[in-house]
Design an enzyme around this catalytic site. Structure first.
Site, PDB file in Angstrom:
ATOM      1  N   LYS A 213     -10.242  34.620   4.093  1.00 11.52           N
ATOM      2  CA  LYS A 213     -10.027  36.062   3.977  1.00 11.52           C
ATOM      3  C   LYS A 213     -11.290  36.610   3.338  1.00 11.52           C
ATOM      4  O   LYS A 213     -11.466  36.565   2.130  1.00 11.52           O
ATOM      5  CB  LYS A 213      -8.807  36.343   3.088  1.00 11.52           C
ATOM      6  CG  LYS A 213      -8.042  37.605   3.432  1.00 11.52           C
ATOM      7  CD  LYS A 213      -8.834  38.883   3.332  1.00 11.52           C
ATOM      8  CE  LYS A 213      -8.910  39.416   1.925  1.00 11.52           C
ATOM      9  NZ  LYS A 213      -9.879  40.516   1.782  1.00 11.52           N
ATOM     10  N   GLY A 266     -13.580  35.771  -7.149  1.00  8.59           N
ATOM     11  CA  GLY A 266     -13.496  37.225  -7.298  1.00  8.59           C
ATOM     12  C   GLY A 266     -13.228  37.600  -8.740  1.00  8.59           C
ATOM     13  O   GLY A 266     -13.632  36.885  -9.661  1.00  8.59           O
ATOM     14  N   SER A 267     -12.507  38.692  -8.919  1.00 10.65           N
ATOM     15  CA  SER A 267     -12.280  39.187 -10.284  1.00 10.65           C
ATOM     16  C   SER A 267     -11.220  38.361 -11.013  1.00 10.65           C
ATOM     17  O   SER A 267     -10.323  37.783 -10.387  1.00 10.65           O
ATOM     18  CB  SER A 267     -11.834  40.650 -10.224  1.00 10.65           C
ATOM     19  OG  SER A 267     -10.610  40.752  -9.514  1.00 10.65           O
ATOM     20  N   THR A 268     -11.307  38.355 -12.327  1.00  8.08           N
ATOM     21  CA  THR A 268     -10.315  37.645 -13.151  1.00  8.08           C
ATOM     22  C   THR A 268      -8.930  38.250 -12.945  1.00  8.08           C
ATOM     23  O   THR A 268      -7.927  37.535 -12.855  1.00  8.08           O
ATOM     24  CB  THR A 268     -10.742  37.702 -14.631  1.00  8.08           C
ATOM     25  OG1 THR A 268     -11.991  37.009 -14.739  1.00  8.08           O
ATOM     26  CG2 THR A 268      -9.728  37.036 -15.547  1.00  8.08           C
ATOM     27  N   VAL A 270      -7.642  39.666 -10.242  1.00  7.18           N
ATOM     28  CA  VAL A 270      -7.011  39.195  -8.997  1.00  7.18           C
ATOM     29  C   VAL A 270      -6.772  37.682  -9.066  1.00  7.18           C
ATOM     30  O   VAL A 270      -5.779  37.185  -8.538  1.00  7.18           O
ATOM     31  CB  VAL A 270      -7.831  39.602  -7.753  1.00  7.18           C
ATOM     32  CG1 VAL A 270      -7.257  38.984  -6.491  1.00  7.18           C
ATOM     33  CG2 VAL A 270      -7.857  41.116  -7.624  1.00  7.18           C
ATOM     34  N   GLY A 271      -7.636  36.954  -9.771  1.00 13.44           N
ATOM     35  CA  GLY A 271      -7.413  35.520  -9.965  1.00 13.44           C
ATOM     36  C   GLY A 271      -6.043  35.242 -10.578  1.00 13.44           C
ATOM     37  O   GLY A 271      -5.327  34.316 -10.168  1.00 13.44           O
ATOM     38  N   GLU A 289     -12.720  30.836  -9.180  1.00 17.88           N
ATOM     39  CA  GLU A 289     -14.071  31.071  -9.702  1.00 17.88           C
ATOM     40  C   GLU A 289     -14.152  32.570  -9.951  1.00 17.88           C
ATOM     41  O   GLU A 289     -14.201  33.357  -9.007  1.00 17.88           O
ATOM     42  CB  GLU A 289     -15.116  30.581  -8.688  1.00 17.88           C
ATOM     43  CG  GLU A 289     -16.475  30.374  -9.320  1.00 17.88           C
ATOM     44  CD  GLU A 289     -17.334  31.619  -9.244  1.00 17.88           C
ATOM     45  OE1 GLU A 289     -17.328  32.393 -10.232  1.00 17.88           O
ATOM     46  OE2 GLU A 289     -17.992  31.819  -8.227  1.00 17.88           O
ATOM     47  N   CYS A 323     -21.862  36.690 -10.309  1.00 15.91           N
ATOM     48  CA  CYS A 323     -20.934  36.261 -11.368  1.00 15.91           C
ATOM     49  C   CYS A 323     -21.681  35.570 -12.508  1.00 15.91           C
ATOM     50  O   CYS A 323     -21.251  35.612 -13.654  1.00 15.91           O
ATOM     51  CB  CYS A 323     -19.867  35.340 -10.790  1.00 15.91           C
ATOM     52  SG  CYS A 323     -20.557  33.980  -9.847  1.00 15.91           S
ATOM     53  N   GLU A 420     -17.533  42.603 -17.647  1.00 20.34           N
ATOM     54  CA  GLU A 420     -18.434  42.300 -16.542  1.00 20.34           C
ATOM     55  C   GLU A 420     -18.739  43.614 -15.809  1.00 20.34           C
ATOM     56  O   GLU A 420     -17.864  44.207 -15.188  1.00 20.34           O
ATOM     57  CB  GLU A 420     -17.752  41.318 -15.584  1.00 20.34           C
ATOM     58  CG  GLU A 420     -18.652  40.920 -14.447  1.00 20.34           C
ATOM     59  CD  GLU A 420     -18.035  39.866 -13.536  1.00 20.34           C
ATOM     60  OE1 GLU A 420     -16.906  40.058 -13.073  1.00 20.34           O
ATOM     61  OE2 GLU A 420     -18.704  38.846 -13.294  1.00 20.34           O
TER      62      GLU A 420
HETATM   63  P1  NAI Z   1     -11.514  41.463  -6.085  1.00 19.43           P
HETATM   64  O1  NAI Z   1     -11.241  40.321  -6.988  1.00 19.43           O
HETATM   65  O2  NAI Z   1     -10.512  42.550  -5.944  1.00 19.43           O
HETATM   66  O3  NAI Z   1     -11.819  40.914  -4.593  1.00 19.43           O
HETATM   67  C1  NAI Z   1     -12.164  39.596  -4.265  1.00 19.43           C
HETATM   68  C2  NAI Z   1     -11.361  39.133  -3.051  1.00 19.43           C
HETATM   69  O4  NAI Z   1      -9.977  39.109  -3.404  1.00 19.43           O
HETATM   70  C3  NAI Z   1     -11.457  40.063  -1.833  1.00 19.43           C
HETATM   71  O5  NAI Z   1     -11.441  39.294  -0.646  1.00 19.43           O
HETATM   72  C4  NAI Z   1     -10.178  40.888  -1.943  1.00 19.43           C
HETATM   73  O6  NAI Z   1      -9.739  41.431  -0.719  1.00 19.43           O
HETATM   74  C5  NAI Z   1      -9.216  39.843  -2.464  1.00 19.43           C
HETATM   75  N1  NAI Z   1      -8.011  40.383  -3.134  1.00 19.43           N
HETATM   76  C6  NAI Z   1      -7.872  41.558  -3.783  1.00 19.43           C
HETATM   77  N2  NAI Z   1      -6.616  41.706  -4.239  1.00 19.43           N
HETATM   78  C7  NAI Z   1      -5.943  40.582  -3.876  1.00 19.43           C
HETATM   79  C8  NAI Z   1      -4.595  40.143  -4.049  1.00 19.43           C
HETATM   80  N3  NAI Z   1      -3.699  40.871  -4.696  1.00 19.43           N
HETATM   81  N4  NAI Z   1      -4.267  38.930  -3.574  1.00 19.43           N
HETATM   82  C9  NAI Z   1      -5.165  38.152  -2.926  1.00 19.43           C
HETATM   83  N5  NAI Z   1      -6.434  38.540  -2.713  1.00 19.43           N
HETATM   84  C10 NAI Z   1      -6.828  39.738  -3.178  1.00 19.43           C
HETATM   85  O7  NAI Z   1     -12.923  42.066  -6.514  1.00 19.43           O
HETATM   86  P2  NAI Z   1     -13.457  43.563  -6.307  1.00 19.43           P
HETATM   87  O8  NAI Z   1     -12.345  44.560  -6.508  1.00 19.43           O
HETATM   88  O9  NAI Z   1     -14.179  43.586  -5.021  1.00 19.43           O
HETATM   89  O10 NAI Z   1     -14.480  43.692  -7.524  1.00 19.43           O
HETATM   90  C11 NAI Z   1     -14.006  44.019  -8.824  1.00 19.43           C
HETATM   91  C12 NAI Z   1     -14.763  43.261  -9.879  1.00 19.43           C
HETATM   92  O11 NAI Z   1     -14.511  41.869  -9.741  1.00 19.43           O
HETATM   93  C13 NAI Z   1     -16.275  43.370  -9.796  1.00 19.43           C
HETATM   94  O12 NAI Z   1     -16.743  44.541 -10.393  1.00 19.43           O
HETATM   95  C14 NAI Z   1     -16.694  42.141 -10.538  1.00 19.43           C
HETATM   96  O13 NAI Z   1     -16.615  42.384 -11.925  1.00 19.43           O
HETATM   97  C15 NAI Z   1     -15.630  41.116 -10.155  1.00 19.43           C
HETATM   98  N6  NAI Z   1     -16.079  40.255  -9.048  1.00 19.43           N
HETATM   99  C16 NAI Z   1     -16.497  38.990  -9.336  1.00 19.43           C
HETATM  100  C17 NAI Z   1     -16.998  38.187  -8.333  1.00 19.43           C
HETATM  101  C18 NAI Z   1     -17.488  36.816  -8.608  1.00 19.43           C
HETATM  102  O14 NAI Z   1     -18.423  36.382  -7.947  1.00 19.43           O
HETATM  103  N7  NAI Z   1     -16.879  36.065  -9.487  1.00 19.43           N
HETATM  104  C19 NAI Z   1     -17.125  38.668  -6.952  1.00 19.43           C
HETATM  105  C20 NAI Z   1     -16.595  39.987  -6.738  1.00 19.43           C
HETATM  106  C21 NAI Z   1     -16.112  40.737  -7.769  1.00 19.43           C
HETATM  107 MG    MG Z   2     -10.334  44.605  -6.359  1.00 20.17          MG
END
Ligand code: NAI
Ligand code: MG
Length: 522
Positions: A213, A266-268, A270-271, A289, A323, A420
């Site tokens: 995804k 992704g974000s903590t 959503v993790g 991660e 990250c 972050e």
């Molecule tokens: P996010 O954590 O919302 O998105 C990452 C992935 O998770 C995307 O594919 C998204 O569609 C998916 N996702 C979102 N909600 C979900 C759910 N309920 N269940 C399953 N999957 C879901 O990150 P976002 O909103 O794009 O960025 C927000 C913040 O997160 C950023 O400002 C940054 O601080 C952090 N982030 C950290 C990353 C890293 O490399 N560790 C990468 C991207 C964002």
């Molecule tokens: Mg998000």
């Protein structure tokens, strides 16, 4: 102290021109003219076919240079995930991929790596029009990481094995390492191809099947990779891609009863949701991660120019959307003033602009949401009393460009020291002693990585062992390789991407015990 003002937008003002040749940007450097690639793949990839979503819905994917829609992409949700999981299940339960020898799987993975290498420029351009990443750097660095990663794990595919175990009495025992089954990979937008490879390569090596995804911001390169996977001979159903939103398509994967493992970056925030969904459904294996707020600790004894360059790259590489960004810079008091002066001087050589221009160092933030978030943090830094040395503003009328921004006099409890930001914002703090440096470096809920700059071996050793983080760089920063395990401590998550340890996320251990001669109950 006087600092230079921030007049550094050297490239022509950004303009999106899908399908046109960007000559004004490239010809002056003698670089071949880059044609923005035609977007060929916009549908879901299920069981080896590009298909529409069941609902027929699509969503616009945008170019961060302008905010304009560059393509309409299929919007998958639960029903599409169900179909993709069925295909992956069938490919795992009855297909040839898990049943091939590791050696043969390795050969197919090598072919996949070759194809990615051959199409590196197109992939890099797709990432640029989706994520604002620099085309030249993505081609050199991200594509190379991805191909190296696939080749590394191709070589591991025939070296996955259990152990024979020492038993008491009349028994013998051994372990088998078996593929976990169907894996869900949920990935973000900052390094799409890198993260695709970091997750797909070990998953493929173990013989698992998978559903990706991609982030809603950056589906295009992942769909292209799915096409190349098929070209390489990866059987239908082994790699499936569901484009769509997190709360619908993403959540359908993490809560699916027939997905055996989920690997999330992704974000903590959503993790935690992913882990909760796994717990509430079938207790699938979870690896996360997540975010970081990584410290870079700079001691008095280092070369100041090296320190400035390292700190600069640690924060501003990939416009801070990393990250492992070293967004907290701790500088020892002896070199503090000189560091401030030199790091601010650096601004004048830093070019923000169109990521297709090879002279540009920093492209636009990925989307409006991230752009607004970064600007909000800059405002909070000013409000909470940090000193803005340089930057702090958006650039241009269109697109999501932000000046490289440096704060000093940052206090430990300010939001810009704790959260972050995921943008081009450096927070600089001063310290006196090694004890103070260690305490401050650890003053975060995150634990992804840290950097230490010192020529004193004892200091390097002591601080390396005292910082609670999954990766430590001494006298360098952000060096990553497929063979080096990568993962977090604390709220940066758990489970390793990269390194042979990454295989473990996709393997189950089975113990087999037998009597050596006759059954003891005969
Ligand atoms: P996010 O954590 O919302 O998105 C990452 C992935 O998770 C995307 O594919 C998204 O569609 C998916 N996702 C979102 N909600 C979900 C759910 N309920 N269940 C399953 N999957 C879901 O990150 P976002 O909103 O794009 O960025 C927000 C913040 O997160 C950023 O400002 C940054 O601080 C952090 N982030 C950290 C990353 C890293 O490399 N560790 C990468 C991207 C964002
Ligand atoms: Mg998000």
């Amino acid at each position: 102290m006087e600092f230079p003002s921030s007049t550094f937008l050297k490239s022509s003002s950004p303009s999106s021109i899908n399908g046109q040749i960007i000559d004004s940007l490239c010809e002056s450097n003698g670089v071949s003219k880059l044609k923005i690639p035609e977007v060929k793949f916009t549908k879901l990839f299920i069981n080896g076919q590009f298909v529409d979503s069941v609902s027929g819905k699509t969503f616009g994917t945008r170019d961060p240079r302008t905010g304009d829609v560059v393509a309409e992409v299929a919007e998958g949700d639960k029903e599409d995930v169900d179909i993709a999981v069925k295909a992956a299940r069938e490919a795992f339960d009855h297909g040839k991929w898990p049943r091939m020898s590791g050696f043969d799987r390795g050969r197919v993975i090598l072919k996949f790596a070759d194809l990615i290498e051959q199409h590196g420029e197109e992939i890099a351009m797709l990432e640029s029009i989706n994520s604002g990443k620099l085309v030249h750097l993505t081609k050199e660095s991200d594509i190379q990481f991805a191909t190296n990663c696939l080749r590394y794990f191709a070589g591991a595919a025939d070296k996955i094995h259990g152990e024979t175990l020492k038993c008491t009495g009349e028994f013998q025992a051994y372990t088998l390492k078996e593929p976990v089954g169907v894996v869900g990979h949920i990935i973000p937008w900052n390094f799409p191809t890198v993260l695709f490879a970091a997750k797909a390569a070990p998953t493929l090596a173990t013989g698992c099947t998978m559903i990706f995804k991609p982030a809603e911001q950056s589906p295009l390169s992942i769909l292209y990779l799915a096409y190349l996977a098929k070209e390489a001979g990866i059987p239908d159903g082994v790699i499936n891609v569901i484009t769509g939103y997190g709360p619908t398509a993403g959540a359908a994967i993490s809560s699916h009863m027939d997905v055996d493992a989920v690997s999330f970056t992704g974000s903590t925030e959503v993790g935690k949701l992913v882990m909760g969904a796994a717990a509430a459904s079938n207790l699938k294996t979870v690896s996360l991660e997540l975010g970081g707020k990584c410290p870079l600790v700079i001691f008095n004894d280092v070369d100041i120019n090296m320190a400035v360059q390292t700190a600069w790259q640690a924060v501003f590489f990939n416009k801070g959307e990393v990250c492992i960004a070293g967004s907290r810079i701790y500088v020892q008091e002896g070199i503090y003033d000189e560091f401030l002066k030199k790091v601010t001087d650096n601004v004048k050589d830093w070019v923000v602009g169109d990521p297709f221009d090879p002279q540009v160092h920093q492209g636009p933030q990925v989307d409006k949401e991230q752009f607004d978030k970064v600007l909000r943090y800059i405002e909070s830094g000013k409000r909470e009393g940090a000193t803005l040395l340089t930057g702090g503003k958006a650039i241009g009328e269109k697109g999501y460009y932000i000046e490289p921004t440096i704060f000093t006099d940052v206090k430990e409890d300010m939001l810009i020291a704790q959260d972050e930001i995921f943008g081009p914002v450096m927070s600089i703090m001063k310290f006196k002693t090694i004890e103070e440096a260690i305490e401050k470096a650890n003053n975060t809920k995150y634990g992804l990585a840290a950097g230490i700059l010192t020529n004193d071996l004892n200091t390097a050793n002591r601080v390396s062992r005292s910082i609670r983080a999954g990766g430590i760089w001494v006298n360098c920063y952000m060096i990553t390789e497929s063979g080096i395990p990568f993962g977090g401590y604390k709220m940066s998550g758990f489970g390793m991407d990269s390194g042979l340890q990454a295989l473990e996320k996709y393997l189950k251990v089975k113990s087999v015990i037998t009597p050596i001669y006759n059954s003891p109950w005969l």
